[in-house]
Design a protein around this motif. Structure first.
Motif, PDB file in Angstrom:
ATOM      1  N   VAL A 170     -21.444  -7.372  19.831  1.00 11.20           N
ATOM      2  CA  VAL A 170     -20.869  -8.325  18.883  1.00 11.20           C
ATOM      3  C   VAL A 170     -20.178  -7.525  17.779  1.00 11.20           C
ATOM      4  CG1 VAL A 170     -21.308 -10.207  17.262  1.00 11.20           C
ATOM      5  CG2 VAL A 170     -22.715  -9.993  19.331  1.00 11.20           C
ATOM      6  N   ILE A 171     -18.933  -7.849  17.497  1.00 15.95           N
ATOM      7  CA  ILE A 171     -18.219  -7.193  16.401  1.00 15.95           C
ATOM      8  C   ILE A 171     -18.262  -8.114  15.187  1.00 15.95           C
ATOM      9  CG2 ILE A 171     -16.022  -6.266  15.586  1.00 15.95           C
ATOM     10  CD1 ILE A 171     -15.324  -5.641  18.474  1.00 15.95           C
ATOM     11  N   LEU A 172     -18.827  -7.609  14.092  1.00 21.11           N
ATOM     12  CA  LEU A 172     -18.874  -8.350  12.834  1.00 21.11           C
ATOM     13  C   LEU A 172     -17.799  -7.807  11.907  1.00 21.11           C
ATOM     14  CD1 LEU A 172     -22.723  -8.459  12.096  1.00 21.11           C
ATOM     15  CD2 LEU A 172     -21.295 -10.316  12.971  1.00 21.11           C
ATOM     16  N   GLY A 173     -16.995  -8.699  11.353  1.00 28.63           N
ATOM     17  CA  GLY A 173     -15.969  -8.302  10.388  1.00 28.63           C
ATOM     18  C   GLY A 173     -16.110  -9.115   9.124  1.00 28.63           C
ATOM     19  N   ALA A 174     -15.943  -8.463   7.967  1.00 30.87           N
ATOM     20  CA  ALA A 174     -16.119  -9.143   6.688  1.00 30.87           C
ATOM     21  C   ALA A 174     -14.896  -8.940   5.808  1.00 30.87           C
ATOM     22  CB  ALA A 174     -17.364  -8.627   5.974  1.00 30.87           C
ATOM     23  N   ARG A 175     -14.590  -9.975   5.030  1.00 32.19           N
ATOM     24  CA  ARG A 175     -13.525  -9.897   4.029  1.00 32.19           C
ATOM     25  C   ARG A 175     -14.043 -10.510   2.742  1.00 32.19           C
ATOM     26  NH1 ARG A 175      -9.754 -12.990   6.304  1.00 32.19           N
ATOM     27  NH2 ARG A 175      -9.745 -14.775   4.885  1.00 32.19           N
ATOM     28  N   SER A 176     -14.085  -9.716   1.702  1.00 33.75           N
ATOM     29  CA  SER A 176     -14.606 -10.184   0.424  1.00 33.75           C
ATOM     30  C   SER A 176     -13.571 -11.044  -0.292  1.00 33.75           C
ATOM     31  CB  SER A 176     -14.983  -9.003  -0.474  1.00 33.75           C
ATOM     32  OG  SER A 176     -16.044  -8.270   0.058  1.00 33.75           O
ATOM     33  N   TYR A 177     -14.063 -11.885  -1.212  1.00 35.35           N
ATOM     34  CA  TYR A 177     -13.181 -12.555  -2.144  1.00 35.35           C
ATOM     35  C   TYR A 177     -12.767 -11.513  -3.182  1.00 35.35           C
ATOM     36  CZ  TYR A 177     -14.963 -16.843  -0.070  1.00 35.35           C
ATOM     37  OH  TYR A 177     -15.300 -17.824   0.804  1.00 35.35           O
ATOM     38  N   HIS A 178     -11.480 -11.191  -3.252  1.00 33.81           N
ATOM     39  CA  HIS A 178     -11.020 -10.120  -4.130  1.00 33.81           C
ATOM     40  C   HIS A 178     -10.884 -10.666  -5.549  1.00 33.81           C
ATOM     41  CE1 HIS A 178      -9.260  -7.501  -0.643  1.00 33.81           C
ATOM     42  NE2 HIS A 178     -10.545  -7.755  -0.520  1.00 33.81           N
ATOM     43  N   THR A 179     -11.870 -10.395  -6.373  1.00 31.50           N
ATOM     44  CA  THR A 179     -11.946 -10.989  -7.701  1.00 31.50           C
ATOM     45  C   THR A 179     -11.602 -10.014  -8.808  1.00 31.50           C
ATOM     46  OG1 THR A 179     -14.303 -10.441  -7.827  1.00 31.50           O
ATOM     47  CG2 THR A 179     -13.716 -12.608  -6.941  1.00 31.50           C
ATOM     48  N   ARG A 180     -11.078  -8.853  -8.447  1.00 28.82           N
ATOM     49  CA  ARG A 180     -10.738  -7.868  -9.472  1.00 28.82           C
ATOM     50  C   ARG A 180      -9.502  -7.096  -9.042  1.00 28.82           C
ATOM     51  NH1 ARG A 180     -16.375  -4.945  -8.934  1.00 28.82           N
ATOM     52  NH2 ARG A 180     -16.891  -7.133  -8.671  1.00 28.82           N
ATOM     53  N   PRO A 181      -8.725  -6.613 -10.002  1.00 29.25           N
ATOM     54  CA  PRO A 181      -7.503  -5.888  -9.650  1.00 29.25           C
ATOM     55  C   PRO A 181      -7.800  -4.547  -9.008  1.00 29.25           C
ATOM     56  CG  PRO A 181      -7.877  -5.853 -12.029  1.00 29.25           C
ATOM     57  CD  PRO A 181      -8.887  -6.779 -11.448  1.00 29.25           C
ATOM     58  N   ALA A 182      -6.949  -4.167  -8.041  1.00 30.62           N
ATOM     59  CA  ALA A 182      -7.131  -2.889  -7.347  1.00 30.62           C
ATOM     60  C   ALA A 182      -6.257  -1.790  -7.936  1.00 30.62           C
ATOM     61  CB  ALA A 182      -6.815  -3.059  -5.864  1.00 30.62           C
ATOM     62  N   ARG A 183      -5.159  -2.151  -8.597  1.00 36.08           N
ATOM     63  CA  ARG A 183      -4.237  -1.172  -9.173  1.00 36.08           C
ATOM     64  C   ARG A 183      -3.967  -1.534 -10.635  1.00 36.08           C
ATOM     65  NH1 ARG A 183      -1.505   1.113  -4.732  1.00 36.08           N
ATOM     66  NH2 ARG A 183      -0.785   2.729  -6.171  1.00 36.08           N
ATOM     67  N   THR A 184      -3.367  -0.602 -11.367  1.00 36.79           N
ATOM     68  CA  THR A 184      -3.053  -0.829 -12.778  1.00 36.79           C
ATOM     69  C   THR A 184      -1.609  -0.444 -13.059  1.00 36.79           C
ATOM     70  OG1 THR A 184      -5.333  -0.420 -13.470  1.00 36.79           O
ATOM     71  CG2 THR A 184      -3.644  -0.247 -15.161  1.00 36.79           C
ATOM     72  N   ILE A 185      -0.911  -1.329 -13.768  1.00 36.77           N
ATOM     73  CA  ILE A 185       0.474  -1.108 -14.178  1.00 36.77           C
ATOM     74  C   ILE A 185       0.487  -0.872 -15.684  1.00 36.77           C
ATOM     75  CG2 ILE A 185       2.747  -2.184 -14.410  1.00 36.77           C
ATOM     76  CD1 ILE A 185       2.027  -3.802 -11.886  1.00 36.77           C
ATOM     77  N   THR A 186       1.243   0.104 -16.121  1.00 41.09           N
ATOM     78  CA  THR A 186       1.432   0.336 -17.551  1.00 41.09           C
ATOM     79  C   THR A 186       2.778  -0.253 -17.960  1.00 41.09           C
ATOM     80  OG1 THR A 186       0.175   2.393 -17.442  1.00 41.09           O
ATOM     81  CG2 THR A 186       1.555   2.070 -19.367  1.00 41.09           C
ATOM     82  N   THR A 187       2.804  -0.970 -19.079  1.00 44.27           N
ATOM     83  CA  THR A 187       4.046  -1.575 -19.541  1.00 44.27           C
ATOM     84  C   THR A 187       4.135  -1.525 -21.060  1.00 44.27           C
ATOM     85  OG1 THR A 187       5.427  -3.585 -19.539  1.00 44.27           O
ATOM     86  CG2 THR A 187       3.056  -3.896 -19.629  1.00 44.27           C
ATOM     87  N   THR A 188       5.340  -1.549 -21.558  1.00 42.52           N
ATOM     88  CA  THR A 188       5.556  -1.678 -22.991  1.00 42.52           C
ATOM     89  C   THR A 188       5.462  -3.156 -23.359  1.00 42.52           C
ATOM     90  OG1 THR A 188       7.949  -2.032 -22.890  1.00 42.52           O
ATOM     91  CG2 THR A 188       7.151   0.263 -22.822  1.00 42.52           C
ATOM     92  N   ALA A 189       5.661  -3.449 -24.626  1.00 41.34           N
ATOM     93  CA  ALA A 189       5.636  -4.841 -25.081  1.00 41.34           C
ATOM     94  C   ALA A 189       6.985  -5.525 -24.908  1.00 41.34           C
ATOM     95  CB  ALA A 189       5.207  -4.901 -26.548  1.00 41.34           C
ATOM     96  N   ASP A 190       7.986  -4.785 -24.414  1.00 34.33           N
ATOM     97  CA  ASP A 190       9.315  -5.350 -24.193  1.00 34.33           C
ATOM     98  C   ASP A 190       9.242  -6.420 -23.099  1.00 34.33           C
ATOM     99  OD1 ASP A 190      11.938  -5.879 -23.292  1.00 34.33           O
ATOM    100  OD2 ASP A 190      12.624  -3.893 -23.896  1.00 34.33           O
ATOM    101  N   PRO A 191       9.706  -7.653 -23.364  1.00 36.29           N
ATOM    102  CA  PRO A 191       9.631  -8.719 -22.347  1.00 36.29           C
ATOM    103  C   PRO A 191      10.277  -8.353 -21.018  1.00 36.29           C
ATOM    104  CG  PRO A 191      10.154  -9.657 -24.487  1.00 36.29           C
ATOM    105  CD  PRO A 191      10.218  -8.167 -24.656  1.00 36.29           C
ATOM    106  N   ILE A 192      11.343  -7.530 -21.035  1.00 39.32           N
ATOM    107  CA  ILE A 192      11.976  -7.128 -19.779  1.00 39.32           C
ATOM    108  C   ILE A 192      11.014  -6.295 -18.942  1.00 39.32           C
ATOM    109  CG2 ILE A 192      13.873  -5.851 -18.736  1.00 39.32           C
ATOM    110  CD1 ILE A 192      14.805  -8.374 -20.049  1.00 39.32           C
ATOM    111  N   ASP A 193      10.314  -5.362 -19.588  1.00 46.34           N
ATOM    112  CA  ASP A 193       9.329  -4.556 -18.866  1.00 46.34           C
ATOM    113  C   ASP A 193       8.189  -5.425 -18.346  1.00 46.34           C
ATOM    114  OD1 ASP A 193      10.723  -2.224 -19.191  1.00 46.34           O
ATOM    115  OD2 ASP A 193       9.539  -1.493 -20.882  1.00 46.34           O
ATOM    116  N   ILE A 194       7.761  -6.381 -19.154  1.00 40.13           N
ATOM    117  CA  ILE A 194       6.663  -7.263 -18.724  1.00 40.13           C
ATOM    118  C   ILE A 194       7.106  -8.098 -17.527  1.00 40.13           C
ATOM    119  CG2 ILE A 194       5.037  -9.048 -19.440  1.00 40.13           C
ATOM    120  CD1 ILE A 194       5.450  -8.122 -22.326  1.00 40.13           C
ATOM    121  N   MET A 195       8.378  -8.525 -17.513  1.00 41.78           N
ATOM    122  CA  MET A 195       8.895  -9.259 -16.357  1.00 41.78           C
ATOM    123  C   MET A 195       8.761  -8.422 -15.087  1.00 41.78           C
ATOM    124  SD  MET A 195      12.440 -10.993 -17.644  1.00 41.78           S
ATOM    125  CE  MET A 195      12.516 -12.137 -19.009  1.00 41.78           C
ATOM    126  N   ARG A 196       9.114  -7.160 -15.172  1.00 39.66           N
ATOM    127  CA  ARG A 196       9.027  -6.289 -13.993  1.00 39.66           C
ATOM    128  C   ARG A 196       7.570  -6.098 -13.574  1.00 39.66           C
ATOM    129  NH1 ARG A 196      12.437  -1.000 -15.080  1.00 39.66           N
ATOM    130  NH2 ARG A 196      11.763  -0.608 -12.923  1.00 39.66           N
TER     131      ARG A 196
END
Length: 686
Positions: free
Chosen positions: A127-153
């Protein structure tokens, strides 16, 4: 029965994942476990293992869905049914607190007893058991300035967390958490953050207000957010939809998000999980398009078809999604964006200083002689003596707001730390640990009551510890120790928690490792915020004074509901049915926090009334981390053969006496009759 899992080192990951969710599979014989390739399962999973066994047993009565080698669903087995399938290749969906699949080549027998679900094979087979968690937290981090154009990206990358762009992404397990955002001196998007090419763009003026409002919609559509003079949504097919209708930008974006998400929930019934959906049954005749055809279209074509359907056509059938996020769009709140977008809840922006939620100051003063104030030996003692609010010391926060009973609101003040504290927190593989602290002898009644309540579930391991009259150092150590829940009973004032040797001020607490808490004392809001800042995720607190006898009752109800897997906001919502005094309670941190699993995965309350020879029931479903927006639920009622979208309500269902008796015996859940909260195991059907 013996636990199945005696894993080899290579098989530990998936077993650890299952056991950390306290979802215990058992079998008649111990088995060895070896790693398996996730590609061996035709559905997306995070990890997989291979075992050899003749039986699997689930810890609760459970729906089991069986698909053949083509992916077609060949059986849906309800807890009161049993099914036998001849030899063949099958994938069994055994999902509970996490998505769990079992792939087997064998005959399959599925049946339930009153407490567990059993799955038998024709012999000991792989029997093959496979699991997938509910992903409730971010996996990566983006750095941005406070400029709305950067936040859009930055916001344009949120859709990278989606696991599909088909309508199936309306299922919570097919939506990952958007990447986290940190403020910095330049925009930095990590390499390898792959974005879906949906062809959808959201054009908005480059302001913080506009970016915040479209965050959830951009995430769900996998859209690119770009600057433009007039707000509009465009697709790769050339379709354009204005986001600045007469109702205003904010209201239009809210409608578009709700409309697209709801119609995706309807369309996905043509996908890999063709479950009968009650909401589809209601709306299908009102739609002018063919649902099977829509499912096969591109996301851009689907969005166009959805938005060409008048909202007035859809609105009567829309579930009552109660959550709204309120915030002040500014550089200080940028880092909230991925967390609030993940809720897929509409965002209401408010400019200027955030206002303190209305308290009950005048009323509280009028009853101050009868509430939990400075220690006294009056039978109706109080739990504080003066307001503790100091707005200048409060961290930047957002407000989660749910519609409550009779138009009232259930609110939570959520600082950024409430969300960030969850990133590094893993499910505990130990018993659910609850600490009850009673620092006033006259309040022992509540301590004894909740001690009997917490941990009275046979299928879940609990460890409940009572502490009386703690010193400041003892209370600090209790908070520092890792636990799932703290229930504090006593007095709080502006100087902190009352202890046997003085006050423990929350501002001095360096570490609070209680995942969640209830501070059942007057005006405990600000001390609760300090606990969130120190590490906790969410808690229930008070703004005004609370009458001691009422606090005991509310504390007991909340304890029972949390013990049964309700999120904090759901526990307060049900408590409002029982006592108007519960409106003096608020939340801090994430109001969707839970401390235990619901038996049915989806926490729910049943409203019941008598009508002639029948009983009318209506079931309200709450979303939480294990059952987020877009999950489905079906009650164990003989007259119900379809599913309902979570969160929401079933509407009124007529049941006869036998059906009602069987329903009440299915498990323990809250039942509201004429404004009083009962538990199903306390009731006899009429």
């Amino acid at each position: 029965m013996k636990p199945t899992f005696e894993p080899t080192d290579d098989g530990l990951e998936i077993i650890d994942r299952i056991e950390r969710h306290r979802y215990r599979l058992t079998t008649h014989d111990p088995v060895s476990i070896d790693p398996a390739d996730t590609d061996e399962i035709q559905y997306p999973v995070d990890s997989a293992v291979r075992i050899t066994t003749d039986t699997l047993t689930l810890p609760t009565t459970h729906y089991v869905y069986v698909r053949d080698e083509t992916g077609a669903m060949v059986a849906e087995v309800k807890p009161d049914e049993q099914t036998f399938l001849l030899n063949g290749e099958y994938t069994l969906d055994l999902s509970g607190p996490l998505k769990l699949y079992a792939c087997v080549n064998s005959s399959v027998q599925v049946y339930s007893d009153p407490h567990q679900t059993h799955i038998g094979f024709n012999s000991r087979v792989p029997v093959i058991l496979g699991a997938r968690s509910y992903h409730t937290r971010p996996a990566r981090t983006i750095t941005t300035t406070a400029d709305p154009i950067d936040i859009m990206r930055a916001v344009s990358t949120f859709g990278s967390a989606l696991k599909t762009t088909t309508p199936d992404r309306s299922y919570p397990t097919l939506r990952g958490h958007p990447p986290a955002i940190e403020k910095g001196n330049e925009l930095v998007i990590p390499e390898g953050l792959e974005q879906w090419k949906t062809g959808i763009e959201i054009e908005i003026p480059p302001t913080h207000r506009h970016v915040f409002i479209v965050g959830p919609l951009a995430y769900y559509l996998g859209a690119e957010v770009v600057p433009g003079s007039q707000p509009r949504l465009t697709t790769g097919t050339g379709y354009s939809y204005s986001l600045s209708s007469q109702k205003g930008f904010e209201s239009t974006v809210k409608r578009v998000l709700q409309q697209v998400f709801f119609l995706d929930c309807v369309s996905r019934t043509e996908g890999s999980s063709p479950l009968p959906l009650h909401n589809r049954d209601l709306i299908e005749s009102a739609l002018e398009y063919d649902i099977p055809t829509i499912y096969e279209q591109s996301i851009g074509e689907q969005v166009q078809t959805y938005l060409e359907t008048p909202f007035s056509t859809i609105d009567p059938y829309m579930p009552d999604w109660q959550l709204e996020i309120r915030l002040n769009p500014s550089p200080e709140t940028i880092e909230f964006l991925p967390f609030v977008s993940n809720y897929l809840a509409p965002i209401h922006v408010q400019d200027g200083d955030q206002q303190d939620p209305p308290g009950l100051g005048d009323e509280a003063d009028a009853i101050s002689d009868f509430t939990r104030s400075t220690p006294t030996r009056n039978p109706e003692i109080t739990r504080s003596n003066e307001p503790t609010s100091d707005l200048h010391d409060r961290p930047t926060s957002v407000e989660q707001r749910w519609k409550g009973k009779d138009g009232s609101n259930i609110m939570s003040t959520a600082p950024l730390s409430a969300f960030k504290n969850n990133i590094g927190r893993n499910p505990r593989d130990k018993p659910i640990e609850i600490k009850v602290v009673c620092n006033d002898v006259d309040m022992n009644e509540e301590a004894k009551s909740v001690d009997r309540t917490y941990g009275n579930r046979e299928e879940l391991p609990f460890d409940v510890t009572l502490y009386y009259n703690t010193s400041t150092r003892e209370l600090e150590q209790i908070l520092e120790a890792e636990s799932d829940f703290l229930h504090y009973i006593g007095h709080i004032d502006k100087e902190g928690f009352e202890c046997s040797d003085g006050r423990l001020d929350g501002t001095t607490i360096k570490s609070s490792n209680a995942k969640a808490f209830l501070l059942n004392a007057c005006q405990s809001h600000d001390q609760g915020l300090h606990l969130i800042k120190a590490g906790s995720l969410g808690g229930i607190v008070t703004f005004g004074n609370v009458v001691n006898s009422g606090a005991v009752k509310i504390g007991s109800i909340i304890a029972q509901l949390l013990n049964r897997g309700f999120p904090l906001y759901g526990a307060l919502d049900v408590a409002q049915e029982e006592s108007i005094m519960s409106e003096q309670y608020r939340m801090v941190g994430d109001g969707r926090t839970t401390i235990a699993q619901a038996e049915t995965v989806v926490p729910n309350v049943c409203f019941m009334q008598q009508e002639d020879d029948n009983t009318i029931v209506e079931i309200k479903m709450y979303d939480s981390v294990p059952a987020e927006k877009g999950a489905v639920f079906t009650p164990h009622l003989e007259s119900v053969d379809s599913y309902y979208i979570v969160p929401g309500s079933t509407g009124q269902i007529r049941v006869d006496e036998k059906n009602l008796r069987d329903f009440l015996n299915e498990g323990k859940f809250p039942v509201v009759i004429n404004g009083t909260v009962y538990w199903s195991d306390e009731l006899d059907s009429p």
